[in-house]
Design an enzyme around this catalytic site. Structure first.
Site, PDB file in Angstrom:
ATOM      1  CD  GLU A   1      10.310   5.948   4.346  1.00  0.00           C
ATOM      2  OE1 GLU A   1       9.883   5.106   3.525  1.00  0.00           O
ATOM      3  OE2 GLU A   1      10.616   7.088   4.020  1.00  0.00           O
ATOM      4  N   PRO A   2       8.284   2.705   9.263  1.00  0.00           N
ATOM      5  CG  PRO A   2       8.273   2.453  11.586  1.00  0.00           C
ATOM      6  CD  PRO A   2       9.058   3.060  10.454  1.00  0.00           C
ATOM      7  N   GLY A   3       4.880   1.776   8.848  1.00  0.00           N
ATOM      8  CA  GLY A   3       3.496   2.255   8.809  1.00  0.00           C
ATOM      9  C   GLY A   3       2.628   1.223   9.505  1.00  0.00           C
ATOM     10  NE  ARG A   4       1.301  -4.271   6.469  1.00  0.00           N
ATOM     11  CZ  ARG A   4       0.288  -4.282   5.633  1.00  0.00           C
ATOM     12  NH1 ARG A   4      -0.914  -4.573   6.057  1.00  0.00           N
ATOM     13  NH2 ARG A   4       0.474  -4.007   4.355  1.00  0.00           N
TER      14      ARG A   4
ATOM     15  CE1 TYR B   1      -1.047   1.499   3.847  1.00  0.00           C
ATOM     16  CE2 TYR B   1      -0.432  -0.343   5.248  1.00  0.00           C
ATOM     17  CZ  TYR B   1      -0.081   0.779   4.521  1.00  0.00           C
ATOM     18  OH  TYR B   1       1.223   1.183   4.484  1.00  0.00           O
TER      19      TYR B   1
ATOM     20  CE1 TYR C   1      -3.736  -4.667  -0.753  1.00  0.00           C
ATOM     21  CE2 TYR C   1      -4.078  -5.933   1.256  1.00  0.00           C
ATOM     22  CZ  TYR C   1      -3.810  -4.724   0.621  1.00  0.00           C
ATOM     23  OH  TYR C   1      -3.625  -3.597   1.374  1.00  0.00           O
TER      24      TYR C   1
ATOM     25  N   GLY D   1       7.603  -1.591   5.703  1.00  0.00           N
ATOM     26  CA  GLY D   1       7.250  -2.937   5.282  1.00  0.00           C
ATOM     27  C   GLY D   1       7.278  -3.963   6.400  1.00  0.00           C
TER      28      GLY D   1
ATOM     29  CB  CYS E   1     -24.320  -3.811  -4.265  1.00  0.00           C
ATOM     30  SG  CYS E   1     -25.716  -3.313  -3.266  1.00  0.00           S
ATOM     31  CD  GLU E   2     -18.237  -5.380  -6.366  1.00  0.00           C
ATOM     32  OE1 GLU E   2     -17.793  -6.535  -6.506  1.00  0.00           O
ATOM     33  OE2 GLU E   2     -18.348  -4.569  -7.287  1.00  0.00           O
TER      34      GLU E   2
HETATM   35  C1  LIG Z   1       3.787   2.284   2.104  1.00  0.00           C
HETATM   36  C2  LIG Z   1       5.145   2.803   2.390  1.00  0.00           C
HETATM   37  C3  LIG Z   1       5.702   2.675   3.675  1.00  0.00           C
HETATM   38  C4  LIG Z   1       5.018   1.942   4.789  1.00  0.00           C
HETATM   39  O1  LIG Z   1       4.800   0.613   4.491  1.00  0.00           O
HETATM   40  P1  LIG Z   1       4.253  -0.380   5.646  1.00  0.00           P
HETATM   41  O2  LIG Z   1       4.144  -1.681   4.960  1.00  0.00           O
HETATM   42  O3  LIG Z   1       2.941   0.157   6.084  1.00  0.00           O
HETATM   43  O4  LIG Z   1       5.259  -0.346   6.739  1.00  0.00           O
HETATM   44  C5  LIG Z   1       6.925   3.255   3.901  1.00  0.00           C
HETATM   45  N1  LIG Z   1       7.599   3.916   2.918  1.00  0.00           N
HETATM   46  C6  LIG Z   1       7.081   4.047   1.679  1.00  0.00           C
HETATM   47  C7  LIG Z   1       7.842   4.792   0.664  1.00  0.00           C
HETATM   48  C8  LIG Z   1       5.857   3.495   1.374  1.00  0.00           C
HETATM   49  O5  LIG Z   1       5.373   3.617   0.129  1.00  0.00           O
END
Ligand SMILES: *Cc1c(COP(=O)(O)O)cnc(C)c1O
Length: 429
Positions: free
Chosen positions: A285-288, A384, A328, A243, A355-356
């Site tokens: 758990e960084p993603g973004r 994403y 969003y 997050g 087409c939106e």
């Molecule tokens: C989506 C998610 C993440 C990553 O979230 P980011 O906002 O991309 O950092 C980590 N853990 C879980 C369980 C998620 O669902």
């Protein structure tokens, strides 16, 4: 790294114009050096003298084989949420002993696949799933680890966070449902092949406020302390989820990785002491935050259209390669990559070709005077975008290019028309 020279925008020493000429548009471009730097920074700053630490890359943000290989190279673990993501990780040669499997409804087939591959940890969501895992693990040759996702009642989105929010979330078990939680743990403890390690929580996305993470840790620590006493058993792992925010526009001030990681570690250390916990390992758990700012979308402008109150610039992609603005109202910055020195005195609504009416990438973009065939870059599209891309209107999903040290590599080829009918089988009866 991004640079401007003679009116032109460059990335890692290559001009966007040359990348467009070589690979076509729309195009996803990733600054590989930036990806690697961010992974390294997470790995080097999320450390503790008290705990083992693991950084899990949340692969749903951006997943392809090349990305999996980078995560492996930089000693990250991987978080997957489906059999498909797990398959991609496996095909890229990722070490399965570093894979964590999330999701609120893992099917029997997915759990079998995870056991078969030798995945390290299943993050359980509910009691049905725990029972399913225990049943399927009976024939497993090696034990599988389990965590339980807890809903700590904290929800954080962008600038604010709320305590005791979202008690009806579909994810995890509410921390007050102690009986269910105990039953899940006992179910795992009674199984020969399941090792129950501890808990997971994930409180939202694009979080700017460090207090949200502190509240999460304090809440989880108190919860674990209560359960520790009640069950006369210790727990060794706490996974705090992802997050971490990224920089999209001037309004965003994400917490630097170098700041948030030690803050999380210090808070965990303090809570271990305060509640006499027995945690051995903490996870994030960084993603973004790893991929967003390293990614760029490059488009060609096809037409400019004036309406009574607006001026549109149409690009050759849109919600099919980046659905976030439509989904969003996500905001982005942009530039014309060959007019970098020109004054931004026009305002355009950047719209796609789907087409939106909602197919708008940027509602109000300040740009120099734009014309047909100008190249437009949208910044911070690394998370994403590709992972949520679709074939709406049978548009082909763009290619992905990684750039580093003056070199470019095509890591995912552009879809072609043949790909669009590849799965079509028989004529109707
Ligand atoms: C989506 C998610 C993440 C990553 O979230 P980011 O906002 O991309 O950092 C980590 N853990 C879980 C369980 C998620 O669902």
């Amino acid at each position: 790294m991004i640079q401007t020279k003679n009116n032109q925008l460059y990335i890692e020493g290559l001009s966007f114009k040359d990348l467009a000429d070589q690979y076509g548009t729309p195009l996803y471009i990733y600054d590989q050096a930036a990806l690697e730097k961010r992974m390294e920074t997470y790995y080097n700053t999320f450390t503790s003298p008290l705990f083992e630490t693991k950084v899990l890359y949340a692969s749903k943000a951006f997943l392809c084989k090349a990305m999996v290989k980078l995560a492996q190279k930089h000693s990250l673990c991987l978080d997957v949420v489906s059999g498909g993501e797990l398959y991609i990780a496996k095909q890229a040669g990722f070490n399965m002993d570093r894979v964590y499997f999330h999701g609120n409804n893992k099917t029997e087939a997915e759990l079998r696949q995870a056991i078969d591959y030798g995945v390290h940890t299943i993050v359980l969501d509910n009691l049905d799933e725990a029972k399913r895992l225990v049943r399927l693990s009976q024939n497993s040759t090696k034990p599988i680890h389990a965590l339980l996702r807890i809903n700590p009642g904290i929800e954080a989105h962008t600038h604010a966070y709320i305590v005791t929010a979202h008690i009806d979330s579909k994810f995890g078990i509410l921390k007050s449902e102690i009986d269910t939680i105990e039953t899940i743990i006992q179910t795992c403890d009674e199984a020969d092949n399941v090792i129950f390690d501890g808990f997971h929580a994930h409180i939202g996305s694009q979080i700017f406020d460090p207090k949200a993470f502190i509240a999460e840790i304090e809440t989880m620590a108190e919860f674990i302390a209560t359960l520790q006493k009640k069950m006369e058993r210790t727990f060794s792992v706490l996974d705090l989820g992802g997050g971490f925010a990224a920089y999209y526009t001037q309004e965003d001030a994400p917490i630097p990785i170098e700041t948030i990681c030690p803050l999380i570690v210090n808070t965990c250390e303090a809570m271990q002491e305060k509640y006499s916990l027995s945690l051995k390992e903490i996870l994030i758990e960084p993603g973004r935050s790893i991929v967003a700012e390293a990614g760029y979308s490059l488009y060609t402008i096809g037409s400019i259209k004036k309406t009574p109150h607006k001026q549109y610039a149409f690009v050759d992609g849109g919600m099919s390669d980046n659905i976030r603005p439509a989904l969003y109202q996500a905001a982005y910055r942009s530039d014309l990559v060959e007019k970098m020195d020109q004054e931004k005195k026009e305002t355009y609504c950047i719209a796609g070709k789907c087409c939106e009416s909602g197919d708008i990438l940027i509602e109000r973009a300040s740009l120099p005077l734009a014309e047909e065939n100008d190249l437009l870059v949208v910044y911070t599209t690394g998370a994403y975008g590709y992972s949520m891309a679709s074939n709406y209107n049978a548009l082909c999903i763009p290619a992905i290019v990684f750039v580093k040290d003056g070199q470019s590599k095509l890591v995912v080829r552009r879809q072609c028309f043949e790909d669009l009918i590849e799965k079509d089988m028989e004529d109707p009866v």
